[in-house]
Design a protein around this motif. Structure first.
Motif, PDB file in Angstrom:
ATOM      1  N   LEU A  24       0.848  -1.178   0.000  1.00 58.13           N
ATOM      2  CA  LEU A  24       0.000   0.000   0.000  1.00 58.13           C
ATOM      3  C   LEU A  24       0.893   1.241   0.000  1.00 58.13           C
ATOM      4  N   ILE A  25       0.569   2.197  -0.828  1.00 55.34           N
ATOM      5  CA  ILE A  25       1.232   3.496  -0.811  1.00 55.34           C
ATOM      6  C   ILE A  25       0.211   4.473  -0.253  1.00 55.34           C
ATOM      7  N   GLY A  26       0.539   5.118   0.857  1.00 57.73           N
ATOM      8  CA  GLY A  26      -0.420   6.024   1.483  1.00 57.73           C
ATOM      9  C   GLY A  26       0.255   7.243   2.059  1.00 57.73           C
ATOM     10  N   ASP A  27      -0.571   8.209   2.480  1.00 58.22           N
ATOM     11  CA  ASP A  27      -0.009   9.459   3.001  1.00 58.22           C
ATOM     12  C   ASP A  27      -0.567   9.843   4.368  1.00 58.22           C
ATOM     13  N   SER A  28      -1.092   8.854   5.112  1.00 55.59           N
ATOM     14  CA  SER A  28      -1.614   9.168   6.451  1.00 55.59           C
ATOM     15  C   SER A  28      -1.264   8.055   7.430  1.00 55.59           C
ATOM     16  N   LEU A  29      -1.317   8.378   8.710  1.00 55.16           N
ATOM     17  CA  LEU A  29      -1.052   7.373   9.735  1.00 55.16           C
ATOM     18  C   LEU A  29      -2.088   6.264   9.706  1.00 55.16           C
ATOM     19  N   THR A  30      -3.331   6.598   9.384  1.00 56.72           N
ATOM     20  CA  THR A  30      -4.355   5.557   9.317  1.00 56.72           C
ATOM     21  C   THR A  30      -4.078   4.590   8.166  1.00 56.72           C
ATOM     22  N   ASP A  31      -3.420   5.052   7.106  1.00 56.02           N
ATOM     23  CA  ASP A  31      -3.023   4.147   6.031  1.00 56.02           C
ATOM     24  C   ASP A  31      -2.030   3.103   6.559  1.00 56.02           C
ATOM     25  N   ILE A  32      -1.073   3.544   7.365  1.00 56.17           N
ATOM     26  CA  ILE A  32      -0.096   2.621   7.949  1.00 56.17           C
ATOM     27  C   ILE A  32      -0.820   1.612   8.829  1.00 56.17           C
ATOM     28  N   ARG A  36      -0.960  -2.418   8.136  1.00 57.88           N
ATOM     29  CA  ARG A  36      -0.445  -3.336   9.154  1.00 57.88           C
ATOM     30  C   ARG A  36      -1.517  -4.339   9.566  1.00 57.88           C
ATOM     31  N   ALA A  37      -2.740  -3.862   9.781  1.00 56.38           N
ATOM     32  CA  ALA A  37      -3.843  -4.741  10.183  1.00 56.38           C
ATOM     33  C   ALA A  37      -4.167  -5.760   9.091  1.00 56.38           C
ATOM     34  N   ALA A  38      -3.992  -5.364   7.832  1.00 54.09           N
ATOM     35  CA  ALA A  38      -4.261  -6.262   6.709  1.00 54.09           C
ATOM     36  C   ALA A  38      -3.100  -7.221   6.462  1.00 54.09           C
ATOM     37  N   THR A  40      -0.138  -6.246   5.044  1.00 52.70           N
ATOM     38  CA  THR A  40       0.558  -5.868   3.823  1.00 52.70           C
ATOM     39  C   THR A  40       1.707  -4.905   4.125  1.00 52.70           C
ATOM     40  N   THR A  41       2.605  -4.781   3.185  1.00 57.08           N
ATOM     41  CA  THR A  41       3.702  -3.826   3.268  1.00 57.08           C
ATOM     42  C   THR A  41       3.151  -2.425   3.014  1.00 57.08           C
ATOM     43  N   VAL A  42       3.786  -1.431   3.617  1.00 58.70           N
ATOM     44  CA  VAL A  42       3.298  -0.063   3.419  1.00 58.70           C
ATOM     45  C   VAL A  42       4.461   0.887   3.132  1.00 58.70           C
ATOM     46  N   ILE A  43       4.285   1.678   2.083  1.00 54.41           N
ATOM     47  CA  ILE A  43       5.217   2.759   1.748  1.00 54.41           C
ATOM     48  C   ILE A  43       4.493   4.056   2.040  1.00 54.41           C
ATOM     49  N   ARG A  44       5.099   4.879   2.840  1.00 52.68           N
ATOM     50  CA  ARG A  44       4.502   6.153   3.214  1.00 52.68           C
ATOM     51  C   ARG A  44       5.001   7.224   2.278  1.00 52.68           C
ATOM     52  N   TYR A  45       4.071   7.935   1.712  1.00 43.62           N
ATOM     53  CA  TYR A  45       4.405   9.084   0.883  1.00 43.62           C
ATOM     54  C   TYR A  45       4.287  10.319   1.769  1.00 43.62           C
ATOM     55  N   ALA A  46       5.428  10.884   2.133  1.00 44.64           N
ATOM     56  CA  ALA A  46       5.471  12.061   3.004  1.00 44.64           C
ATOM     57  C   ALA A  46       5.291  13.306   2.138  1.00 44.64           C
ATOM     58  N   ASN A  47       4.028  13.695   1.953  1.00 45.95           N
ATOM     59  CA  ASN A  47       3.731  14.830   1.082  1.00 45.95           C
ATOM     60  C   ASN A  47       3.924  16.176   1.787  1.00 45.95           C
ATOM     61  N   ALA A  56       8.020   7.147   9.779  1.00 46.67           N
ATOM     62  CA  ALA A  56       9.042   6.164  10.123  1.00 46.67           C
ATOM     63  C   ALA A  56       8.794   5.632  11.528  1.00 46.67           C
ATOM     64  N   ASP A  57       8.447   6.518  12.438  1.00 50.55           N
ATOM     65  CA  ASP A  57       8.170   6.114  13.811  1.00 50.55           C
ATOM     66  C   ASP A  57       6.915   5.255  13.915  1.00 50.55           C
ATOM     67  N   ALA A  58       6.006   5.373  12.961  1.00 50.57           N
ATOM     68  CA  ALA A  58       4.741   4.642  12.993  1.00 50.57           C
ATOM     69  C   ALA A  58       4.870   3.239  12.405  1.00 50.57           C
ATOM     70  N   GLY A  59       6.022   2.893  11.888  1.00 50.38           N
ATOM     71  CA  GLY A  59       6.237   1.540  11.411  1.00 50.38           C
ATOM     72  C   GLY A  59       6.082   1.329   9.925  1.00 50.38           C
TER      73      GLY A  59
END
Length: 77
Positions: A24-32, A36-38, A40-47, A56-59
């Motif tokens: 998943l590519i997302g831009d919010s903490l709820t995306d992370i 995680r709950a699903a 799947t791997t997550v890439i955070r887009y820091a917009n 990074a701190d959110a995992g």
């Protein structure tokens, strides 16, 4: 209701994929949290500049502020 992993799981099922093999590519903490709950791997887009450390701190598995880099990595894979 966020974070809700079920849309991710449903999308993976519809694509006949195991959600644990998705990213998943997302831009919010709820995306992370949803990723995680699903399972799947997550890439955070820091917009926004302050989001990189927060994500990074959110995992997040990876954090980027460059959407072009994500596109290039997807094309290369």
């Amino acid at each position: 209701m966020k974070p809700n992993p079920y849309p991710l799981i449903t999308a993976a099922e519809q694509a006949h994929m195991d959600v644990t093999h998705c990213t998943l590519i997302g831009d919010s903490l709820t995306d992370i949290q949803a990723a995680r709950a699903a399972g799947t791997t997550v890439i955070r887009y820091a917009n926004k500049p302050h989001k990189a450390a927060l994500f990074a701190d959110a995992g997040a598995n990876a954090v980027t502020d460059d959407m072009q880099a994500i596109a290039e990595a997807l094309i290369a894979s």
